[in-house]
Enzyme design. Structure first.
Site, PDB file in Angstrom:
ATOM      1  N   CYS A   2      38.283  38.611  39.074  1.00  0.00           N
ATOM      2  CA  CYS A   2      38.924  37.608  40.156  1.00  0.00           C
ATOM      3  C   CYS A   2      37.830  36.735  40.939  1.00  0.00           C
ATOM      4  O   CYS A   2      36.665  36.840  40.670  1.00  0.00           O
ATOM      5  CB  CYS A   2      39.718  38.352  41.228  1.00  0.00           C
ATOM      6  N   ARG A  51      43.226  35.257  39.243  1.00  0.00           N
ATOM      7  CA  ARG A  51      43.464  36.745  39.040  1.00  0.00           C
ATOM      8  C   ARG A  51      43.104  37.286  37.637  1.00  0.00           C
ATOM      9  O   ARG A  51      43.702  36.722  36.609  1.00  0.00           O
ATOM     10  CB  ARG A  51      44.841  37.053  39.479  1.00  0.00           C
ATOM     11  N   LEU A  52      42.462  38.224  37.554  1.00  0.00           N
ATOM     12  CA  LEU A  52      42.225  39.057  36.630  1.00  0.00           C
ATOM     13  C   LEU A  52      43.215  40.492  36.882  1.00  0.00           C
ATOM     14  O   LEU A  52      42.872  41.133  37.482  1.00  0.00           O
ATOM     15  CB  LEU A  52      40.961  39.761  36.323  1.00  0.00           C
ATOM     16  N   ILE A  54      44.579  43.679  36.694  1.00  0.00           N
ATOM     17  CA  ILE A  54      44.228  45.189  36.371  1.00  0.00           C
ATOM     18  C   ILE A  54      45.282  46.077  37.181  1.00  0.00           C
ATOM     19  O   ILE A  54      46.095  46.797  36.478  1.00  0.00           O
ATOM     20  CB  ILE A  54      42.714  45.389  36.764  1.00  0.00           C
ATOM     21  N   ILE A  55      45.102  46.138  38.316  1.00  0.00           N
ATOM     22  CA  ILE A  55      45.789  47.137  39.059  1.00  0.00           C
ATOM     23  C   ILE A  55      47.105  46.399  39.356  1.00  0.00           C
ATOM     24  O   ILE A  55      47.297  45.187  39.878  1.00  0.00           O
ATOM     25  CB  ILE A  55      45.092  47.596  40.415  1.00  0.00           C
ATOM     26  N   ASN A  77      38.706  39.699  46.103  1.00  0.00           N
ATOM     27  CA  ASN A  77      37.912  39.999  44.649  1.00  0.00           C
ATOM     28  C   ASN A  77      37.415  41.382  44.830  1.00  0.00           C
ATOM     29  O   ASN A  77      36.613  41.710  45.784  1.00  0.00           O
ATOM     30  CB  ASN A  77      37.021  38.858  44.429  1.00  0.00           C
ATOM     31  N   GLY A  78      37.771  42.093  43.859  1.00  0.00           N
ATOM     32  CA  GLY A  78      37.224  43.586  43.820  1.00  0.00           C
ATOM     33  C   GLY A  78      38.288  44.582  43.328  1.00  0.00           C
ATOM     34  O   GLY A  78      39.309  44.508  42.892  1.00  0.00           O
ATOM     35  N   GLU A  79      37.710  45.637  43.828  1.00  0.00           N
ATOM     36  CA  GLU A  79      38.648  46.931  43.502  1.00  0.00           C
ATOM     37  C   GLU A  79      38.182  48.148  44.714  1.00  0.00           C
ATOM     38  O   GLU A  79      37.121  48.152  44.882  1.00  0.00           O
ATOM     39  CB  GLU A  79      38.171  47.870  42.213  1.00  0.00           C
ATOM     40  N   ASP A  99      46.050  47.156  45.265  1.00  0.00           N
ATOM     41  CA  ASP A  99      45.081  47.400  46.253  1.00  0.00           C
ATOM     42  C   ASP A  99      44.802  46.352  47.142  1.00  0.00           C
ATOM     43  O   ASP A  99      44.570  46.436  48.345  1.00  0.00           O
ATOM     44  CB  ASP A  99      43.571  47.743  45.735  1.00  0.00           C
TER      45      ASP A  99
END
Length: 166
Positions: A2, A51-52, A54-55, A77-79, A99
């Protein structure tokens, strides 16, 4: 991965939405699954996100994301590894499994205290639409990039890549 871009414009020389989107496009490789922008307060604030997915890869989790009460907007951006634990702790009803929503609604509930609970890698900006104030934060180790630029006119630019901020 992201990427996000945030601008607070202060002076008379306004960044056009075309210029903003070009800067956001320069980091599109960070998130090829969705790209969205928002202009707030007659263009005083511009937020964009690549956006990538994933969640919760459904469009309901795209960013920038607005809180349920409409007060806050996040670009992130992140997790967050412990976001499900935070949800349980705070007892908030959520509409997604992302998240991002955990960060947004958690901030709406407990403010900056949320950052003390986070286990993960992240950089973010949250705008309070009512006050016009914003906060930027990143993980303690600085894993996720957060570039900041200031214009001579008092404008501020935050982003995931230096080229997008320049």
């Amino acid at each position: 991965m992201c990427g996000f871009l945030f601008v607070e414009q202060a002076g008379g020389n306004r960044i056009t939405s075309t210029h903003f989107e070009a800067a956001l496009n320069s980091q599109r490789w960070r998130g090829p699954d969705a790209q969205n922008t928002m202009l707030i307060d007659d263009g005083r604030f511009l937020l964009g996100h690549n956006r990538l997915s994933i969640i919760d890869p459904i469009a309901r989790s795209d960013q920038p994301m607005v809180s349920r009460d409409g007060c806050y907007i996040i670009a992130y951006n992140g997790e967050i590894y412990n976001h499900l634990d935070i949800r349980n702790r705070l007892g908030i009803a959520f509409q997604t499994t992302s998240d991002t929503e955990t960060l947004l609604e958690g901030y709406a509930l407990i403010g900056e205290k949320l950052f003390e609970l986070l286990d993960g890698m992240f950089s973010l900006v949250i705008l309070d639409r009512q006050t016009g104030r914003w906060i930027a934060a990143r993980d303690a180790l600085g894993i996720k990039p957060l570039f900041i630029g200031r214009g001579a006119d008092g404008s501020t630019v935050l982003g995931s890549e230096a080229a997008a901020v320049a």
